[in-house]
Motif scaffolding. Structure first.
Motif, mmCIF file in Angstrom:
data_model
loop_
_atom_site.group_PDB
_atom_site.id
_atom_site.type_symbol
_atom_site.label_atom_id
_atom_site.label_comp_id
_atom_site.label_asym_id
_atom_site.label_seq_id
_atom_site.Cartn_x
_atom_site.Cartn_y
_atom_site.Cartn_z
ATOM 1 N N LYS A 78 -8.390 6.128 -8.600
ATOM 2 C CA LYS A 78 -9.598 6.287 -9.422
ATOM 3 C C LYS A 78 -10.267 7.630 -9.164
ATOM 4 O O LYS A 78 -10.197 8.164 -8.058
ATOM 5 N N GLU A 79 -10.968 8.114 -10.183
ATOM 6 C CA GLU A 79 -11.824 9.277 -9.952
ATOM 7 C C GLU A 79 -13.237 8.787 -9.722
ATOM 8 O O GLU A 79 -13.814 8.082 -10.560
ATOM 9 N N GLY A 80 -13.775 9.130 -8.556
ATOM 10 C CA GLY A 80 -15.171 8.816 -8.269
ATOM 11 C C GLY A 80 -15.960 10.103 -8.317
ATOM 12 O O GLY A 80 -16.446 10.530 -9.357
ATOM 13 N N CYS A 81 -16.040 10.780 -7.170
ATOM 14 C CA CYS A 81 -16.855 11.991 -7.076
ATOM 15 C C CYS A 81 -16.146 13.228 -7.615
ATOM 16 O O CYS A 81 -16.796 14.170 -8.064
ATOM 17 N N GLY A 82 -14.825 13.253 -7.509
ATOM 18 C CA GLY A 82 -14.076 14.446 -7.903
ATOM 19 C C GLY A 82 -14.238 15.606 -6.934
ATOM 20 O O GLY A 82 -13.803 16.718 -7.218
ATOM 21 N N GLY A 111 -13.885 15.106 -3.196
ATOM 22 C CA GLY A 111 -13.417 14.821 -1.844
ATOM 23 C C GLY A 111 -14.362 13.993 -0.996
ATOM 24 O O GLY A 111 -14.157 13.888 0.216
ATOM 25 N N ASP A 112 -15.363 13.392 -1.611
ATOM 26 C CA ASP A 112 -16.363 12.664 -0.818
ATOM 27 C C ASP A 112 -16.197 11.148 -0.806
ATOM 28 O O ASP A 112 -16.765 10.479 0.064
ATOM 29 N N CYS A 113 -15.490 10.561 -1.783
ATOM 30 C CA CYS A 113 -15.544 9.093 -1.914
ATOM 31 C C CYS A 113 -14.251 8.370 -1.566
ATOM 32 O O CYS A 113 -14.263 7.179 -1.255
ATOM 33 N N GLY A 114 -13.118 9.032 -1.651
ATOM 34 C CA GLY A 114 -11.843 8.394 -1.303
ATOM 35 C C GLY A 114 -11.252 7.494 -2.384
ATOM 36 O O GLY A 114 -10.175 6.921 -2.181
ATOM 37 N N ALA A 115 -11.903 7.367 -3.529
ATOM 38 C CA ALA A 115 -11.382 6.469 -4.573
ATOM 39 C C ALA A 115 -10.040 6.949 -5.120
ATOM 40 O O ALA A 115 -9.266 6.173 -5.674
ATOM 41 N N CYS A 116 -9.753 8.231 -4.944
ATOM 42 C CA CYS A 116 -8.520 8.834 -5.485
ATOM 43 C C CYS A 116 -7.416 8.919 -4.433
ATOM 44 O O CYS A 116 -6.403 9.574 -4.671
ATOM 45 N N ASN A 118 -6.917 12.985 -0.504
ATOM 46 C CA ASN A 118 -7.768 12.854 -1.693
ATOM 47 C C ASN A 118 -7.080 13.606 -2.822
ATOM 48 O O ASN A 118 -7.059 14.847 -2.824
ATOM 49 N N CYS A 122 -7.891 14.264 -5.714
ATOM 50 C CA CYS A 122 -8.732 15.155 -6.519
ATOM 51 C C CYS A 122 -8.805 16.553 -5.918
ATOM 52 O O CYS A 122 -9.186 17.501 -6.602
#
Ligand code: FES
Ligand code: FES
Length: 162
Positions: A39-43, A45-50, A60, A62
């Motif tokens: 997933k794309e969250g912050c784009g 490098g801060d959230c780890g969703a990717c 990450n 992104c």
């Protein structure tokens, strides 16, 4: 922008793709390969969703250029388990209630997999450190830590085979 041809292994399968040279790995995964688990969250490098695993390391996607995947081995959440035979981490996340909205879950599980591949019996502190780049707005993290410990224990007992 020029298209670049890449050869890489995607979830165990040798794959050839073409992608614009300025696109990131998350774009390659979602839009070129059509794998929508990351997933794309912050784009940023801060959230780890990717998070995906590239040559054995959680990254990450992104923050990685697609062209950096040339010749490498990529594992996404689609490469783990099957609906009728989930990976031990996937099973433990469900059993421990470590999934709510699920947005963070593919990245969480891949960070946990990279950890367990490197350190099959991590302490709680080691799990927290390894997962510190993955944010979850729903679960409060304790259930996620328990799920990783549970998967680690079941794999160590030989109940589960990767
Ligand atoms: S989308 Fe990549 S770290 Fe947040
Ligand atoms: S389950 Fe919703 S963000 Fe983690």
């Amino acid at each position: 922008m020029a298209l670049i041809a890449l050869d890489l292994t995607v979830n165990g399968k040798q794959t050839q793709v073409q992608v614009e040279e300025d696109k990131n790995l998350l774009y390659l995964i979602r839009e070129v390969l059509g794998l929508k688990g990351a997933k794309e969250g912050c784009g940023e490098g801060d959230c780890g969703a990717c998070t995906v695993i590239l040559d054995g390391k959680a990254v990450n996607s992104c923050l990685v250029l697609a062209v950096q995947a040339q010749g490498k081995e990529l594992v996404t959440i689609e490469g783990l388990g099957r609906p009728d035979n989930p990976h031990p981490l996937q099973r433990a996340f469900v059993e421990e209630g470590a999934i709510q909205c699920g947005y963070c879950t593919p990245g969480m599980i891949l960070s946990a997999k990279a950890l367990l591949d490197y350190n099959p019996s991590p302490t709680g502190s080691e799990i927290r450190t390894a997962m510190s780049g993955n944010l979850c707005r729903c679960t409060g993290y304790q259930k996620i830590i328990r799920a990783v410990q549970k998967a680690s224990n079941s794999m160590a007992e030989g109940k589960e085979v990767l």
